[in-house]
Design a protein around this motif. Structure first.
Motif, PDB file in Angstrom:
ATOM      1  N   THR A   1       0.806  -1.221   0.000  1.00 56.79           N
ATOM      2  CA  THR A   1       0.000   0.000   0.000  1.00 56.79           C
ATOM      3  C   THR A   1       0.839   1.271   0.000  1.00 56.79           C
ATOM      4  O   THR A   1       0.305   2.369   0.074  1.00 56.79           O
ATOM      5  CB  THR A   1      -0.913   0.017   1.246  1.00 56.79           C
TER       6      THR A   1
ATOM      7  N   LYS B   1     -11.540  -9.702   6.240  1.00 58.05           N
ATOM      8  CA  LYS B   1     -11.028  -8.598   7.060  1.00 58.05           C
ATOM      9  C   LYS B   1     -11.216  -7.259   6.358  1.00 58.05           C
ATOM     10  O   LYS B   1     -11.663  -6.272   6.966  1.00 58.05           O
ATOM     11  CB  LYS B   1      -9.541  -8.802   7.368  1.00 58.05           C
TER      12      LYS B   1
ATOM     13  N   ASP C   1      -9.344   6.943   4.590  1.00 57.93           N
ATOM     14  CA  ASP C   1      -8.379   6.155   5.356  1.00 57.93           C
ATOM     15  C   ASP C   1      -8.356   4.678   4.940  1.00 57.93           C
ATOM     16  O   ASP C   1      -7.818   3.834   5.649  1.00 57.93           O
ATOM     17  CB  ASP C   1      -8.672   6.265   6.859  1.00 57.93           C
TER      18      ASP C   1
ATOM     19  N   TRP D   1      -6.693   2.935   2.632  1.00 60.81           N
ATOM     20  CA  TRP D   1      -5.401   2.285   2.453  1.00 60.81           C
ATOM     21  C   TRP D   1      -4.602   2.240   3.744  1.00 60.81           C
ATOM     22  O   TRP D   1      -3.842   1.291   3.978  1.00 60.81           O
ATOM     23  CB  TRP D   1      -4.615   2.971   1.343  1.00 60.81           C
ATOM     24  N   ILE D   2      -4.812   3.223   4.603  1.00 59.39           N
ATOM     25  CA  ILE D   2      -4.140   3.199   5.910  1.00 59.39           C
ATOM     26  C   ILE D   2      -4.674   2.040   6.733  1.00 59.39           C
ATOM     27  O   ILE D   2      -3.902   1.276   7.338  1.00 59.39           O
ATOM     28  CB  ILE D   2      -4.353   4.530   6.654  1.00 59.39           C
ATOM     29  N   ASN D   3      -5.991   1.887   6.751  1.00 64.01           N
ATOM     30  CA  ASN D   3      -6.586   0.782   7.513  1.00 64.01           C
ATOM     31  C   ASN D   3      -6.223  -0.569   6.910  1.00 64.01           C
ATOM     32  O   ASN D   3      -6.003  -1.557   7.620  1.00 64.01           O
ATOM     33  CB  ASN D   3      -8.105   0.934   7.550  1.00 64.01           C
ATOM     34  N   THR D   4      -6.173  -0.621   5.587  1.00 63.73           N
ATOM     35  CA  THR D   4      -5.784  -1.862   4.920  1.00 63.73           C
ATOM     36  C   THR D   4      -4.354  -2.234   5.256  1.00 63.73           C
ATOM     37  O   THR D   4      -4.030  -3.392   5.499  1.00 63.73           O
ATOM     38  CB  THR D   4      -5.940  -1.712   3.396  1.00 63.73           C
ATOM     39  N   ASN D   5      -3.481  -1.225   5.299  1.00 61.10           N
ATOM     40  CA  ASN D   5      -2.074  -1.449   5.621  1.00 61.10           C
ATOM     41  C   ASN D   5      -1.898  -2.034   7.016  1.00 61.10           C
ATOM     42  O   ASN D   5      -0.985  -2.829   7.273  1.00 61.10           O
ATOM     43  CB  ASN D   5      -1.313  -0.126   5.505  1.00 61.10           C
ATOM     44  N   LYS D   6      -2.790  -1.667   7.933  1.00 63.79           N
ATOM     45  CA  LYS D   6      -2.693  -2.156   9.306  1.00 63.79           C
ATOM     46  C   LYS D   6      -3.068  -3.642   9.406  1.00 63.79           C
ATOM     47  O   LYS D   6      -2.744  -4.294  10.405  1.00 63.79           O
ATOM     48  CB  LYS D   6      -3.622  -1.354  10.199  1.00 63.79           C
ATOM     49  N   GLN D   7      -3.762  -4.143   8.390  1.00 60.31           N
ATOM     50  CA  GLN D   7      -4.157  -5.532   8.436  1.00 60.31           C
ATOM     51  C   GLN D   7      -2.994  -6.460   8.090  1.00 60.31           C
ATOM     52  O   GLN D   7      -3.047  -7.644   8.225  1.00 60.31           O
ATOM     53  CB  GLN D   7      -5.317  -5.764   7.431  1.00 60.31           C
TER      54      GLN D   7
ATOM     55  N   THR E   1       0.328   5.178   1.241  1.00 65.62           N
ATOM     56  CA  THR E   1       0.502   5.300   2.694  1.00 65.62           C
ATOM     57  C   THR E   1       1.911   5.665   3.144  1.00 65.62           C
ATOM     58  O   THR E   1       2.103   6.030   4.302  1.00 65.62           O
ATOM     59  CB  THR E   1       0.115   3.974   3.379  1.00 65.62           C
ATOM     60  N   GLU E   2       2.904   5.553   2.257  1.00 66.04           N
ATOM     61  CA  GLU E   2       4.288   5.793   2.669  1.00 66.04           C
ATOM     62  C   GLU E   2       4.639   7.283   2.525  1.00 66.04           C
ATOM     63  O   GLU E   2       4.732   7.809   1.425  1.00 66.04           O
ATOM     64  CB  GLU E   2       5.248   4.961   1.824  1.00 66.04           C
TER      65      GLU E   2
END
Length: 500
Positions: free
Chosen positions: A258, A434, A492, A494-500, A262-263
């Motif tokens: 992501t 998820k 948010d 992609w940020i939430n996806t990145n946390k998965q 997100t980076e």
């Protein structure tokens, strides 16, 4: 020879397919489909690939991505042949379609060319000798040479978008040499600036319309040695000319990778996607369904298995094949009309079942097994069987053993494929559920691939998502997703996806 894409023609093309959504390709004013035909694994020799490409082009997909090294030039040749065919049938005009190609790799025939030039004492300058059978180069001389070859394969006068293909190979090489980071980056961006200057000349000569970079390291943390700064390369283009044609970039992005969104690796903590959006740089996303996670490639598709895996049945097949291989060594091998070295080879060939019986849980992942490991084993056994069949004076027992072994080995491969398929299916379902749980707007997605593509198609800053569509049915699947209504993706996501 055909012309190039134009804003007027691509806009008219988009009007023919009102159920699909189109985007402006940054500041080029070209209208492009939200999904592009990825040419990574297509070849002119495969009729199925030609049919899929022609179907895509005549049903609303008007951006094609390829590269000089894809299928050793066979991808560009396919595109050229398909265009010629559709043009002659008056089903398509060149100015309706956006061609993206890339340059940088020396593999296959390019690698052989490089070796010949070295022997003549005239190597390409600034050549990165990265590894066995692989070199890389973005020097102006190489760019000019490769552009000529690509245009010939494509049977075109102009490539619409020409991208430097993973120039970070220089940094990867420099890292292996132990070069100081700042020294390496200074030289890296000097080479990119030199390449940009050549590409501006090619624009003036009419051989390309626009240019850019395709890099896997745009979205990675800036502290990484091989990081490529989108901001830096933009500044380089700006320093060359305020009317530069650096207008398109390409990078990987998917549910696991992501970083594009997100980076925060650019100034003011901007992500590459955000920076591109502000500068109106078109972003092509690759690998939407192929994600690197850890050291493995994950295929983001829902795999449906109609039969449940039976471990007891698998163990029974293992027992049978181990016994057969033992029987081969004890009773078949000694009576074969073959010398000692050949018998040792046969003994090795016909031990694959015993190897699998102790290592089957280490196999995979599924797609690697399907596309390489299982094929290798099948080819190895076929080769061994053929060699035994070529021997004179074989007994009936030997012939029957070969027939029974092949049948049992193929059955065993089927069980292992089922095991790995069920394993990846469970893993992907967990991730699928998820993502849907944290983003209710994607609940209507019925498969992981639909979710993965829908997320990208509805992401701010993403112009076109490149999808491998080697079969007509793959094209139809993508078109069905494109026809769905727009989704208001949460900011948010992609940020939430990145946390998965």
């Amino acid at each position: 020879m055909l012309k190039s894409a134009t804003p007027e023609a691509t806009k008219l093309y988009s009007k023919k397919y009102e159920t699909l959504n189109y985007e402006h390709l940054g500041q080029t004013n070209l209208s492009v489909s939200q999904a592009g035909f990825g040419g990574y694994r297509v070849h002119i020799s495969v009729d199925e690939h030609r049919q899929a490409l022609e179907y895509a082009l005549t049903h609303g997909i008007n951006l094609i991505d390829t590269s000089s090294n894809y299928a050793n030039g066979g991808s560009e040749e396919l595109i050229g042949a398909a265009f010629k065919n559709l043009s002659e049938e008056k089903k398509l005009k060149r100015d309706e379609i956006v061609i993206v190609s890339k340059v940088g790799y020396l593999q296959g025939q390019n690698f052989q060319l490089s070796q010949q030039l070295k022997q003549q004492g005239k190597p390409f300058p600034d050549l990165v000798e990265y590894g066995s059978g692989l070199e890389h180069c973005i020097h102006p001389d190489f760019l000019a040479d490769q552009l000529t070859r690509s245009l010939n394969r494509l049977q075109m006068k102009t490539i619409d978008v020409y991208l430097l293909h993973n120039p970070e190979y220089y940094l990867l090489w420099a890292h292996k040499q132990g070069m100081d980071l700042e020294e390496a980056r200074t030289e890296y961006y000097r080479r990119i600036e030199q390449a940009f200057m050549q590409l501006e000349i090619e624009v003036q000569n009419g051989r390309i319309q626009f240019y850019g970079i395709s890099s896997n390291t745009f979205p990675i943390p800036s502290k990484h040695y091989d990081f490529t700064s989108l901001e830096k390369v933009w500044d380089i283009a700006e320093s060359i000319s305020k009317n530069h044609k650096f207008r398109v970039v390409q990078m990987p992005m998917n549910l696991f990778e992501t970083g594009a969104a997100t980076e925060p690796n650019l100034s003011d903590n901007q992500s590459p996607l955000k920076f591109a959006e502000i500068k109106k740089i078109a972003v092509l996303v690759n690998r939407p369904l192929n994600a690197f996670s850890g050291n493995h490639m994950k295929r983001l598709v829902t795999l449906e298995t109609s039969v449940e895996f039976d471990q007891d049945a698998l163990q029974e097949k293992f027992s049978q094949i181990v016994n057969m291989e033992s029987d081969f060594v004890s009773n078949i091998l000694p009576v074969l009309n073959a010398d000692e070295d050949t018998q040792k080879k046969f003994s090795g060939y016909f031990s694959s079942g015993s190897y699998l019986s102790t290592n089957w849980q280490k196999l995979g992942p599924y797609w690697q097994w399907i596309e390489s490991q299982a094929l290798f084993l099948t080819d190895q056994i076929s080769h061994a069987v053929q060699q035994v069949n070529d021997l004179p004076d074989k007994s009936k027992e030997t012939i029957k053993w070969l027939d029974d072994y092949v049948e049992l080995f193929n059955t065993l491969l089927g069980y292992l494929t089922l095991y790995l398929g069920e394993k990846i299916s469970k893993e992907n379902k967990i991730h699928f559920d998820k993502i849907k749980d944290i983003n209710k707007v994607l609940n209507k997605c019925e498969s992981l691939q639909e979710l993965a593509l829908s997320a990208l198609l509805n992401s701010d800053g993403v112009t076109t998502t490149l999808v491998g569509m080697r079969r007509k049915e793959y094209v139809q699947d993508v078109l069905n997703i494109l026809k769905q209504s727009k989704i208001n993706l949460p900011k948010d996501f992609w940020i939430n996806t990145n946390k998965q």
